[in-house]
Design a protein around this motif. Structure first.
Motif, short mmCIF file in Angstrom:
data_model
loop_
_atom_site.label_atom_id
_atom_site.label_comp_id
_atom_site.label_asym_id
_atom_site.label_seq_id
_atom_site.Cartn_x
_atom_site.Cartn_y
_atom_site.Cartn_z
N ARG A 112 43.11 27.96 39.01
CA ARG A 112 42.02 28.43 39.30
C ARG A 112 42.11 28.94 40.80
N GLN A 113 43.03 28.07 41.80
CA GLN A 113 43.35 28.54 42.86
C GLN A 113 44.25 29.65 43.16
N LYS A 114 45.34 29.65 42.32
CA LYS A 114 46.11 30.83 42.09
C LYS A 114 45.41 32.01 41.83
N LEU A 115 44.45 32.10 40.84
CA LEU A 115 43.97 33.12 40.39
C LEU A 115 42.98 33.62 41.43
N ASN A 116 42.29 32.77 42.01
CA ASN A 116 41.36 33.34 43.13
C ASN A 116 42.16 33.94 44.26
N ALA A 117 43.27 33.29 44.63
CA ALA A 117 44.02 33.80 45.64
C ALA A 117 44.56 35.27 45.02
N LYS A 120 41.72 37.88 45.33
CA LYS A 120 41.46 38.26 46.95
C LYS A 120 42.61 39.15 47.28
N LYS A 121 43.61 39.03 46.92
CA LYS A 121 44.74 40.00 47.64
C LYS A 121 44.63 41.30 46.96
N THR A 122 44.05 41.42 45.58
CA THR A 122 43.95 42.74 45.11
C THR A 122 42.42 43.42 45.04
N ARG A 123 41.57 42.49 45.53
CA ARG A 123 40.36 43.27 45.67
C ARG A 123 39.97 44.09 46.93
N VAL A 124 39.48 45.21 46.57
CA VAL A 124 39.24 46.16 47.64
C VAL A 124 37.91 46.04 48.04
N THR A 125 37.63 45.89 49.60
CA THR A 125 36.48 45.72 50.29
C THR A 125 36.09 46.99 50.71
N GLN A 126 35.09 47.14 51.08
CA GLN A 126 34.25 48.28 51.52
C GLN A 126 34.77 49.03 52.64
N ASP A 127 35.61 48.16 53.52
CA ASP A 127 36.39 48.97 54.56
C ASP A 127 37.53 49.57 54.15
#
Length: 129
Positions: A112-117, A120-127
């Motif tokens: 779960r920690q690896k997947l969450n990490a 987080k790396k691949t998620r595109v933020t509003q900025d």
């Protein structure tokens, strides 16, 4: 490495190692596997690594994995994209191995920690739009 490069590499190995013989009926599948393993390696870099490996090991022809490692160990310059692609492939292999070897049940915390990490790396933020 492209198909032509793999074929040239295999011809070189068959000349260097008389025991390196591929059955005609298996050529397409074997070339496909070698091409897949060496896809991120430029043809000339792979050939240089094969020459080096042939000088070091006089008994057996190198495997595609050994050729790949020899290219990586020599400090081949990879693009950021190629490095990310390798990391992604490694994560997918780890996940595949987990599903093949473990009894699938609730997700372990380490996974779960690896997947969450990873998310987080691949998620595109509003900025980043």
């Amino acid at each position: 490495m492209d198909r032509v490069g793999v074929m040239l590499l295999m011809k070189y190995l068959s000349a260097a190692y008389r025991s390196f013989v591929i059955d005609e009926s298996e050529v397409d599948s074997i070339v496909g596997v070698w091409q897949d393993i060496l896809q991120d390696i430029p043809n000339d870099t792979a050939m240089q690594a094969v020459r080096r490996l042939c000088r070091e090991n006089t008994s057996f022809a190198p495997t595609p994995g050994e050729i790949y490692q020899a290219c990586m160990d020599r400090g081949t310059k990879l693009t950021v994209y190629q490095i990310q692609q390798q990391e992604q492939q490694q994560r997918m292999l780890e996940l595949q191995e987990y599903h093949e070897t473990e009894e699938v049940g609730p997700m372990p915390e380490r996974v779960r920690q690896k997947l969450n990490a990873l998310y987080k790396k691949t998620r595109v933020t509003q900025d980043e739009h």
